[in-house]
Write a protein that holds these residues in place. Structure first.
Motif, PDB file in Angstrom:
ATOM      1  N   GLU A  59       0.836  -1.199   0.000  1.00 62.80           N
ATOM      2  CA  GLU A  59       0.000   0.000   0.000  1.00 62.80           C
ATOM      3  C   GLU A  59       0.879   1.260   0.000  1.00 62.80           C
ATOM      4  OE1 GLU A  59      -3.510   1.712  -0.507  1.00 62.80           O
ATOM      5  OE2 GLU A  59      -3.369  -0.437  -0.178  1.00 62.80           O
ATOM      6  N   CYS A  62       2.484   1.641  -3.435  1.00 62.06           N
ATOM      7  CA  CYS A  62       1.510   2.173  -4.403  1.00 62.06           C
ATOM      8  C   CYS A  62       1.375   3.686  -4.255  1.00 62.06           C
ATOM      9  CB  CYS A  62       0.148   1.512  -4.213  1.00 62.06           C
ATOM     10  SG  CYS A  62       0.086  -0.178  -4.785  1.00 62.06           S
ATOM     11  N   LYS A  63       1.280   4.145  -3.019  1.00 60.63           N
ATOM     12  CA  LYS A  63       1.170   5.585  -2.789  1.00 60.63           C
ATOM     13  C   LYS A  63       2.415   6.312  -3.277  1.00 60.63           C
ATOM     14  CE  LYS A  63      -2.025   5.339   1.071  1.00 60.63           C
ATOM     15  NZ  LYS A  63      -2.224   5.486   2.505  1.00 60.63           N
ATOM     16  N   THR A  66       2.414   6.595  -7.069  1.00 58.08           N
ATOM     17  CA  THR A  66       1.538   7.650  -7.596  1.00 58.08           C
ATOM     18  C   THR A  66       2.159   9.029  -7.401  1.00 58.08           C
ATOM     19  OG1 THR A  66       0.226   7.801  -5.562  1.00 58.08           O
ATOM     20  CG2 THR A  66      -0.572   6.295  -7.254  1.00 58.08           C
ATOM     21  N   ARG A  72      -2.349   7.680 -11.613  1.00 67.65           N
ATOM     22  CA  ARG A  72      -3.337   7.202 -10.644  1.00 67.65           C
ATOM     23  C   ARG A  72      -3.496   5.693 -10.794  1.00 67.65           C
ATOM     24  NH1 ARG A  72      -8.768  10.143 -10.876  1.00 67.65           N
ATOM     25  NH2 ARG A  72      -8.786   8.764 -12.630  1.00 67.65           N
ATOM     26  N   VAL A  73      -3.790   5.037  -9.689  1.00 73.50           N
ATOM     27  CA  VAL A  73      -3.958   3.583  -9.701  1.00 73.50           C
ATOM     28  C   VAL A  73      -5.265   3.211  -9.013  1.00 73.50           C
ATOM     29  CG1 VAL A  73      -1.475   3.142  -9.723  1.00 73.50           C
ATOM     30  CG2 VAL A  73      -2.666   3.263  -7.544  1.00 73.50           C
ATOM     31  N   ARG A  74      -5.754   2.020  -9.326  1.00 75.66           N
ATOM     32  CA  ARG A  74      -6.919   1.483  -8.623  1.00 75.66           C
ATOM     33  C   ARG A  74      -6.661   0.016  -8.304  1.00 75.66           C
ATOM     34  NH1 ARG A  74      -9.652  -1.618 -12.316  1.00 75.66           N
ATOM     35  NH2 ARG A  74      -9.604  -0.910 -14.463  1.00 75.66           N
ATOM     36  N   LYS A  75      -7.240  -0.430  -7.189  1.00 76.62           N
ATOM     37  CA  LYS A  75      -7.046  -1.817  -6.759  1.00 76.62           C
ATOM     38  C   LYS A  75      -7.740  -2.775  -7.712  1.00 76.62           C
ATOM     39  CE  LYS A  75      -6.324  -1.302  -1.857  1.00 76.62           C
ATOM     40  NZ  LYS A  75      -6.747  -1.665  -0.514  1.00 76.62           N
ATOM     41  N   GLU A  76      -7.132  -3.911  -7.883  1.00 73.69           N
ATOM     42  CA  GLU A  76      -7.712  -5.015  -8.647  1.00 73.69           C
ATOM     43  C   GLU A  76      -7.945  -6.120  -7.624  1.00 73.69           C
ATOM     44  OE1 GLU A  76      -8.769  -6.886 -12.350  1.00 73.69           O
ATOM     45  OE2 GLU A  76      -8.164  -4.839 -11.984  1.00 73.69           O
ATOM     46  N   ARG A  94      -2.255  -3.411  -8.710  1.00 76.77           N
ATOM     47  CA  ARG A  94      -3.073  -2.274  -9.120  1.00 76.77           C
ATOM     48  C   ARG A  94      -3.158  -2.201 -10.642  1.00 76.77           C
ATOM     49  NH1 ARG A  94      -3.171  -2.418  -4.266  1.00 76.77           N
ATOM     50  NH2 ARG A  94      -3.139  -0.710  -2.789  1.00 76.77           N
ATOM     51  N   ARG A  95      -4.181  -1.496 -11.128  1.00 72.21           N
ATOM     52  CA  ARG A  95      -4.309  -1.110 -12.539  1.00 72.21           C
ATOM     53  C   ARG A  95      -3.979   0.365 -12.628  1.00 72.21           C
ATOM     54  NH1 ARG A  95      -5.676  -4.810 -16.775  1.00 72.21           N
ATOM     55  NH2 ARG A  95      -6.734  -6.545 -15.800  1.00 72.21           N
ATOM     56  N   VAL A  97      -4.815   3.855 -14.043  1.00 79.25           N
ATOM     57  CA  VAL A  97      -6.003   4.523 -14.567  1.00 79.25           C
ATOM     58  C   VAL A  97      -5.641   5.223 -15.882  1.00 79.25           C
ATOM     59  CG1 VAL A  97      -7.736   6.320 -14.120  1.00 79.25           C
ATOM     60  CG2 VAL A  97      -6.956   4.833 -12.251  1.00 79.25           C
TER      61      VAL A  97
END
Length: 182
Positions: A59, A62-63, A66, A72-76, A94-95, A97
């Motif tokens: 986590e 991921c931050k 970004t 930007r990312v989103r959870k899969e 993550r994917r 965006v």
């Protein structure tokens, strides 16, 4: 009989299958898949503790990705199954965006930070791009607990073809037939 979900191959296992992962052997992977190696494994409590910290650190990675990349990312939140080979699976961190891209977060130590991303992770990227049909994979890594790097990895059909060949051999000749690879 072996549980069905264990008879599949995830991206983080291709380095083991090819013998370039230094922490596990193909025989250990095979035994884990057939649940023959249970006695040497850590307790369930230790596994949950490890997963907690892995997810927490991912986590953070991921931050940081970004912030540094501006993407930007989103959870899969699902396991993806390859359309052609249902034993090939992917759990994407993550994917990205607005792109046909994925993000892989990793932590590793004991290497020279100038060497960058290790080969096993690069192969994991190719496996995951195959399964998810992504064009690119970004890798966000924390190296030796002190250096954050990220790298863009482009899809390579030749490497993916070799990965499929090796995974098919391991799956059909060893897991399905329950014949140890070594």
């Amino acid at each position: 009989m072996v549980e069905r979900d264990l008879k599949c191959i995830f991206g983080n296992e291709i380095g083991i299958i090819l013998g370039i992962n230094t922490t596990r052997t193909i025989k250990e992977l095979y035994e884990d898949k057939l649940k023959k190696g249970q006695s040497r494994h850590e307790s369930l409590r230790e596994k949950y503790e490890a997963m907690y910290w892995i997810n927490t650190i991912k986590e953070i990675l991921c931050k940081e990705f970004t912030i540094r990349s501006g993407k930007r990312v989103r959870k899969e939140l699902k396991t993806i199954i390859d359309e052609e080979y249902d034993f090939m699976r992917s759990k994407v961190d993550r994917r990205i965006v607005g792109e046909n891209s994925i993000l892989l977060c990793s932590i590793y130590s004991g290497i020279n930070p100038s060497e960058g991303i290790n080969e096993s992770i690069l192969l994991e990227c190719q496996h995951n791009m195959r399964v998810t049909k992504a064009d690119k994979c970004y890798v966000a890594c924390l190296i030796n607990d002190r250096r954050f790097i990220f790298k863009e990895v482009c899809r390579d059909e030749e490497v993916i073809s070799n990965i499929i060949k090796e995974e098919k051999t391991f799956f059909y000749n060893h897991l399905q037939k329950e014949i140890s690879p070594v």
